[in-house]
Motif scaffolding. Structure first.
Motif, short mmCIF file in Angstrom:
data_model
loop_
_atom_site.label_atom_id
_atom_site.label_comp_id
_atom_site.label_asym_id
_atom_site.label_seq_id
_atom_site.Cartn_x
_atom_site.Cartn_y
_atom_site.Cartn_z
N ASP B 22 79.04 42.98 14.69
CA ASP B 22 78.80 41.97 15.56
C ASP B 22 78.25 40.82 14.73
OD1 ASP B 22 79.99 43.14 17.72
OD2 ASP B 22 77.96 44.04 18.52
N GLY B 23 78.68 40.42 13.73
CA GLY B 23 78.44 39.07 13.17
C GLY B 23 77.04 39.22 12.25
N CYS B 24 76.42 40.40 12.11
CA CYS B 24 75.25 40.18 11.45
C CYS B 24 75.09 41.70 10.50
CB CYS B 24 73.93 40.70 12.46
SG CYS B 24 73.72 39.24 13.34
N PHE B 25 74.38 41.42 9.22
CA PHE B 25 74.18 42.59 8.33
C PHE B 25 73.44 43.56 8.92
CE2 PHE B 25 74.58 38.68 5.44
CZ PHE B 25 75.62 38.98 4.54
N ARG B 26 74.10 44.81 9.19
CA ARG B 26 73.88 45.79 10.09
C ARG B 26 72.87 46.60 8.99
NH1 ARG B 26 74.45 49.14 14.67
NH2 ARG B 26 75.05 47.01 15.67
N VAL B 346 70.79 33.89 3.68
CA VAL B 346 70.19 34.98 2.73
C VAL B 346 71.09 36.23 3.08
CG1 VAL B 346 67.91 33.94 2.39
CG2 VAL B 346 68.39 35.40 4.32
N ILE B 347 70.99 37.12 1.97
CA ILE B 347 71.76 38.43 2.49
C ILE B 347 70.91 39.46 2.72
CG2 ILE B 347 73.24 40.25 1.23
CD1 ILE B 347 74.56 37.45 1.37
N ALA B 348 70.52 39.68 4.02
CA ALA B 348 69.52 40.69 4.47
C ALA B 348 69.79 41.50 5.71
CB ALA B 348 68.02 40.01 4.42
N GLU B 349 69.58 42.58 5.84
CA GLU B 349 69.57 43.45 7.12
C GLU B 349 69.11 42.51 8.09
OE1 GLU B 349 69.98 47.72 5.13
OE2 GLU B 349 68.26 47.37 6.37
N PRO B 352 72.29 36.76 9.86
CA PRO B 352 73.85 36.42 10.20
C PRO B 352 74.71 36.86 9.01
CG PRO B 352 72.36 34.75 11.10
CD PRO B 352 71.60 35.77 10.43
N ALA B 353 75.73 37.43 9.17
CA ALA B 353 76.56 37.90 8.07
C ALA B 353 77.28 36.74 7.54
CB ALA B 353 77.54 39.10 8.44
N ASP B 354 76.64 35.85 6.88
CA ASP B 354 77.20 34.57 6.09
C ASP B 354 77.33 35.04 4.77
OD1 ASP B 354 77.76 33.28 8.45
OD2 ASP B 354 75.50 32.60 8.27
N ALA B 355 78.46 35.06 4.11
CA ALA B 355 78.41 35.25 2.55
C ALA B 355 79.58 35.05 1.84
CB ALA B 355 78.26 37.04 2.51
N MET B 356 79.70 35.06 0.54
CA MET B 356 80.67 34.91 -0.37
C MET B 356 80.52 35.98 -1.39
SD MET B 356 79.81 31.36 -2.58
CE MET B 356 78.57 31.34 -3.51
#
Lengths: 420, 420
Positions: B22-26, B346-349, B352-356
């Motif tokens: 759902d759009g986030c890092f779980r 930022v990449i963290a649980e 929001p799952a924004d990443a490259m």
């Protein structure tokens, strides 16, 4: 007879066919239907452009990319770069140079003027890939005398000079005025003239170099000092030149020496600011563009370097009209070829077939009003589709033979260097 | 439930699996084996990194890329940019924005703060692509009064604000102090606070703006003038800031306003030099990075912009330690997100799952000692493999849906504009 036919490529806004035979452009016409060993179809959306000639680089230093950044010059050199460089073996120089060549081909470069150790390994990398290079006879002194390993390596390189591929030329590369003794510099000037070879030297790169030169040589600037030794001439490439006086600019222009401009390296190390407008646009000095080594840039992209050169020229002179895209594209292509006496860098019948095919069907190339402005200000390596050097296809539609082998071997070298 | 599983990607030097729901890092763990709607395998050579947030752009101006360069500011504006901009239709703005989004996704950008006309078309382009954007309510005055078309468009945008995707936020975007009347600026400050929306404004971009402001407002700098109107605050983004006094820096820091730094545009137009070291490293100002529009850059690559920012910071302060790669990477990623109140970058649980996903098996990424240094100083868009925004894959292994349609339509717009 080696032949390559480019079908339906874009040149000067028109769709043309191009026949390449024995390494040269044989004919360029609306339509050419002859058999050829290899055909590349541009589909009406690949532009045929002059490729880049990198006028100053230390290729194998790609292995040091990102090893040490954002530091004071002497911390960087003494604690990081020199210790790791001392560990480089011939094998490292081979794979580091292969990695550099891979990166250069991807960004449209067909020639690099190298200044580094282990000539044999550099030459092996060049021979194995089909790119052009100028390999420098390195001169560094200790206690006023040329290092024995330089003397030995230079003698060997001169001896095998005639057996090298004609894509490889030899230059005299005395490192700098503060690392090479005066009698050795005089000898270089004399020998280079005798052998009719270019000279490639770092000069006026730091404020300290200029101060020390003035103190040691009766107030002479490094440029005036080099001239007094007979080093300045139309076959001399002066790398950096970020501390030029008006007199220096006049002298360089009179002697028809070429300035190799490396804006990224000069900014990253805070070496100084090149007076592009004064030296080139007003002063009439000849100019070429280089990337310097990957440890002070940190890539070898001429596409990036020309943008830095153009934008630096503007902000430095406070003139938005300075550093025009078309002038910098010329400097980075035929300017580099001419600097080293190579009759290339233009797309024309009879000239060596050095070229890149640029993807016009690419977000960075639209608006499509001015191709050279898009190349200088907008493009990156993803726009470069195909690269041709002396009639041989080095990259076709983004693919280079043996790429993964090079990446794996170079990565292994880096791991060992970091551990050792 | 919308789910995406990333297998065997590199994060902090380790190989991990990443579950996005759902759009986030779980969850992020050594190994995750759960069913997911979509799986992307990183093969141990794709690094998961925070993506870029472009803090200031005029997206649709990609249609003007390369139309006019290397000119005096007023020649450029009056004879080229304004006449062609006046011809832009809503359809042009749609395709120009689509082209901009294509280019931004290719270079790892998931958000842009736009300042332009035809909000509906910008929003349509954003909705059609899945990127994030801040759309600015534009304020420009004539004879001291807000333009009617601005008033109308702003009213409409505010009215539909609650029905927009939560990837789209609205900002107050008064153009500049010299184009917006004082009472209108006061109203903006008040309304933005009432509606809890960010303010996004050009300020201290040229020497002339500063001079005229001081003359008109009792010696106040543009920054002091904005503060006197209540515009400076923690939700205000100040674009350019290339003519700051020490007092301006203190004021920006005290008010916790964010500076959006656009080094390419500032160099290309000779606007001025941003005092990065003084404002950010010594002054403690908050910072984000933007590309500005394509007619003054000429691309929208944050990868290129961070290199220009780092190298400009060094040469400007004469400190090679200024403008560190890790700081500029942070500014261009979470710095931009925070500037617009987006809890991302930022990449963290839980985030929001924004990443490259960055290709490590790439010539520009070897040596592989420091990932952020390679991203800032070496990478270009060819290193960006995959882009994810709010859990949705916008680019997978270099491919973006519908790319050719956008290129064709944008090219048609350019042809018509050039002819018209």
């Amino acid at each position: 007879m080696n032949s390559l036919l480019l079908k339906n490529v874009v040149l000067g806004g028109k769709n043309v066919d191009v026949l390449i035979v024995d390494g040269c452009f044989r004919s360029i016409a609306g339509r050419i239907d002859v058999p050829a060993e290899k055909v590349i179809d541009g589909g009406g959306h690949l532009a045929l452009c002059a490729p880049f000639f990198n006028a100053h680089v230390h290729a194998a230093m790609t292995l040091l990319r990102g090893y040490a950044d954002d530091m004071e010059l002497f911390t960087w050199l003494q604690e990081y770069i020199w210790p790791i460089e001392a560990k480089l073996t011939g094998e490292d120089v081979y794979w580091g140079t292969r990695l550099a060549i891979l990166e250069m081909i991807h960004s449209g470069t067909v020639f690099f003027a190298d200044m580094y150790w282990h000539h044999d390994e550099v030459i092996r990398a060049v021979e194995d890939t089909g790119i052009r290079a100028a390999v420098g006879l390195l001169f560094i002194c200790a206690d006023g005398k040329l290092l024995e390993r330089n003397e030995h390596a230079n003698r060997e390189l001169l001896a095998r000079r005639d057996s090298l591929s004609d894509r490889i030329l030899v230059t005299y590369a005395p490192h700098a005025i503060y690392t090479v003794a005066e009698p050795v510099l005089r000898d270089v000037a004399e020998e280079a003239a005798q052998n009719n070879l270019p000279i490639h030297i770092h000069v006026s790169e730091t404020a300290r170099e200029v101060e020390e030169c003035r103190a040691a040589h009766g107030g002479m600037t490094p440029i005036a000092y080099l001239d007094s030794l007979g080093i300045l001439g139309p076959r001399t490439v002066l790398a950096h030149c970020v501390h030029l006086t008006d007199g220096d600019i006049e002298l360089i222009q009179e002697r028809r020496a070429v300035i190799a401009h490396m804006p990224c390296s000069n900014m990253k190390l805070c070496s100084g600011r090149f007076r592009y407008h004064d030296a080139v646009e007003r002063g009439g000095c000849r100019i070429a563009i280089g990337t310097d080594g990957a440890s002070s840039n940190n890539n070898l992209s001429m596409l990036e370097e020309v943008k830095f050169a153009a934008l630096s020229a503007k902000i430095e002179s406070n003139l938005p009209t300075a550093g025009k895209a078309s002038d910098l594209f010329a400097a980075a292509t035929r300017g580099g070829a001419e600097a080293y006496g190579i009759d290339s860098g233009v797309i024309a019948e009879g000239k060596p077939a050095d070229a890149m095919l640029v993807e016009l069907n690419h977000p960075r190339m639209i608006g499509d009003y001015h191709l050279e402005a898009n190349l200088v200000y907008s493009a990156d390596s993803s726009c470069i589709d195909t690269v041709i050097c002396a009639g041989r296809v080095l990259m076709e539609h983004g693919r280079i033979d043996g790429e993964n082998e090079v990446l794996d071997a170079a990565r292994r070298c880096c791991r060992r260097l970091a551990r050792a």
